[in-house]
Motif scaffolding. Structure first.
Motif, short mmCIF file in Angstrom:
data_model
loop_
_atom_site.label_atom_id
_atom_site.label_comp_id
_atom_site.label_asym_id
_atom_site.label_seq_id
_atom_site.Cartn_x
_atom_site.Cartn_y
_atom_site.Cartn_z
N LYS A 89 0.83 -1.21 0.00
CA LYS A 89 0.00 0.00 0.00
C LYS A 89 0.86 1.26 0.00
O LYS A 89 0.54 2.23 -0.69
N GLN A 90 1.95 1.24 0.73
CA GLN A 90 2.86 2.39 0.75
C GLN A 90 3.42 2.63 -0.66
O GLN A 90 3.50 3.77 -1.11
N ASN A 91 3.78 1.57 -1.34
CA ASN A 91 4.29 1.66 -2.70
C ASN A 91 3.22 2.22 -3.64
O ASN A 91 3.50 3.08 -4.48
N ILE A 92 1.99 1.75 -3.50
CA ILE A 92 0.89 2.25 -4.34
C ILE A 92 0.64 3.73 -4.06
O ILE A 92 0.45 4.52 -4.99
N HIS A 93 0.66 4.11 -2.79
CA HIS A 93 0.45 5.53 -2.43
C HIS A 93 1.55 6.40 -3.03
O HIS A 93 1.27 7.47 -3.59
N LEU A 94 2.79 5.96 -2.92
CA LEU A 94 3.91 6.72 -3.46
C LEU A 94 3.80 6.84 -4.97
O LEU A 94 4.00 7.93 -5.54
N THR A 95 3.45 5.76 -5.63
CA THR A 95 3.31 5.77 -7.08
C THR A 95 2.18 6.71 -7.50
O THR A 95 2.34 7.48 -8.45
N LEU A 96 1.07 6.66 -6.78
CA LEU A 96 -0.04 7.56 -7.10
C LEU A 96 0.38 9.02 -6.91
O LEU A 96 0.07 9.87 -7.74
N THR A 97 1.11 9.30 -5.85
CA THR A 97 1.58 10.67 -5.62
C THR A 97 2.45 11.14 -6.79
O THR A 97 2.29 12.26 -7.27
N ASN A 98 3.34 10.28 -7.26
CA ASN A 98 4.20 10.64 -8.39
C ASN A 98 3.39 10.86 -9.66
O ASN A 98 3.68 11.78 -10.43
N LEU A 99 2.37 10.06 -9.86
CA LEU A 99 1.51 10.24 -11.04
C LEU A 99 0.70 11.53 -10.95
O LEU A 99 0.48 12.20 -11.95
N LEU A 100 0.25 11.87 -9.76
CA LEU A 100 -0.55 13.08 -9.57
C LEU A 100 0.24 14.35 -9.85
O LEU A 100 -0.34 15.40 -10.10
N LYS A 101 1.55 14.26 -9.81
CA LYS A 101 2.38 15.41 -10.15
C LYS A 101 2.32 15.69 -11.66
O LYS A 101 2.61 16.79 -12.09
N LYS A 102 1.94 14.67 -12.42
CA LYS A 102 1.96 14.78 -13.87
C LYS A 102 0.58 14.90 -14.51
O LYS A 102 0.44 15.41 -15.60
N LYS A 103 -0.45 14.38 -13.81
CA LYS A 103 -1.78 14.38 -14.41
C LYS A 103 -2.86 14.34 -13.34
O LYS A 103 -2.61 13.90 -12.22
N PRO A 104 -4.07 14.77 -13.70
CA PRO A 104 -5.18 14.75 -12.74
C PRO A 104 -5.62 13.32 -12.40
O PRO A 104 -5.45 12.39 -13.19
N LEU A 105 -6.19 13.18 -11.23
CA LEU A 105 -6.64 11.87 -10.74
C LEU A 105 -7.52 11.12 -11.73
O LEU A 105 -7.29 9.93 -11.96
N PRO A 106 -8.53 11.76 -12.34
CA PRO A 106 -9.40 11.00 -13.26
C PRO A 106 -8.68 10.41 -14.48
O PRO A 106 -9.17 9.48 -15.11
N GLN A 107 -7.52 10.93 -14.81
CA GLN A 107 -6.77 10.43 -15.98
C GLN A 107 -5.84 9.27 -15.64
O GLN A 107 -5.24 8.68 -16.53
#
Length: 130
Positions: free
Chosen positions: A12-30
């Motif tokens: 879960k920590q890995n998934i959270h970190l990955t999501l945070t990194n993705l959110l720097k590049k694109k909005p959540l719905p994308q």
């Protein structure tokens, strides 16, 4: 499933970190499950074992951070109802450490890239903490 299982916590920590990194590049719905799984180096089955959609990951992480925020804010009050600044132990002032720890998250949550729903949830929580 044991929520204190180290494997689950690390996943879960890995998934959270990955999501945070993705959110720097694109909005959540994308952000798609496939992309999140690929970058987190997990299979889709693992993802769906814990979540139904990417928004669930964000919600869980948001709630985890808000719980830590609440605890950090309340730490100086744990042993007293009123704080006298002369007697305040700096070790109990954890709020600044919390903000530093989750700086990236706050930059994202306060940006235009995330639904205003989470901004308002943060606002409501901050009013309730007092």
């Amino acid at each position: 499933m044991n929520k204190n299982d180290l494997r689950v916590l690390k996943t879960k920590q890995n998934i959270h970190l990955t999501l945070t990194n993705l959110l720097k590049k694109k909005p959540l719905p994308q952000i798609k499950v496939t992309e999140l799984c690929k970058l987190a180096n997990i299979n889709r089955g693992t993802f769906y074992f814990h979540y139904q959609e990417v928004g669930d990951v964000f919600k869980e992480f948001f709630e985890e951070i808000m719980m830590d925020l609440r605890e950090s804010y309340n730490e100086p009050y744990r042993h007293t109802k009123y704080i006298e600044k002369e007697k305040l132990d700096p070790k109990t002032v954890r709020i600044f450490h919390h903000v530093q720890k989750y700086e990236e998250f706050y930059r994202i949550i306060l940006s235009k890239e995330v639904s205003a729903e989470y901004y308002y949830m943060l606002r409501v929580l901050l009013h309730a903490v007092r």
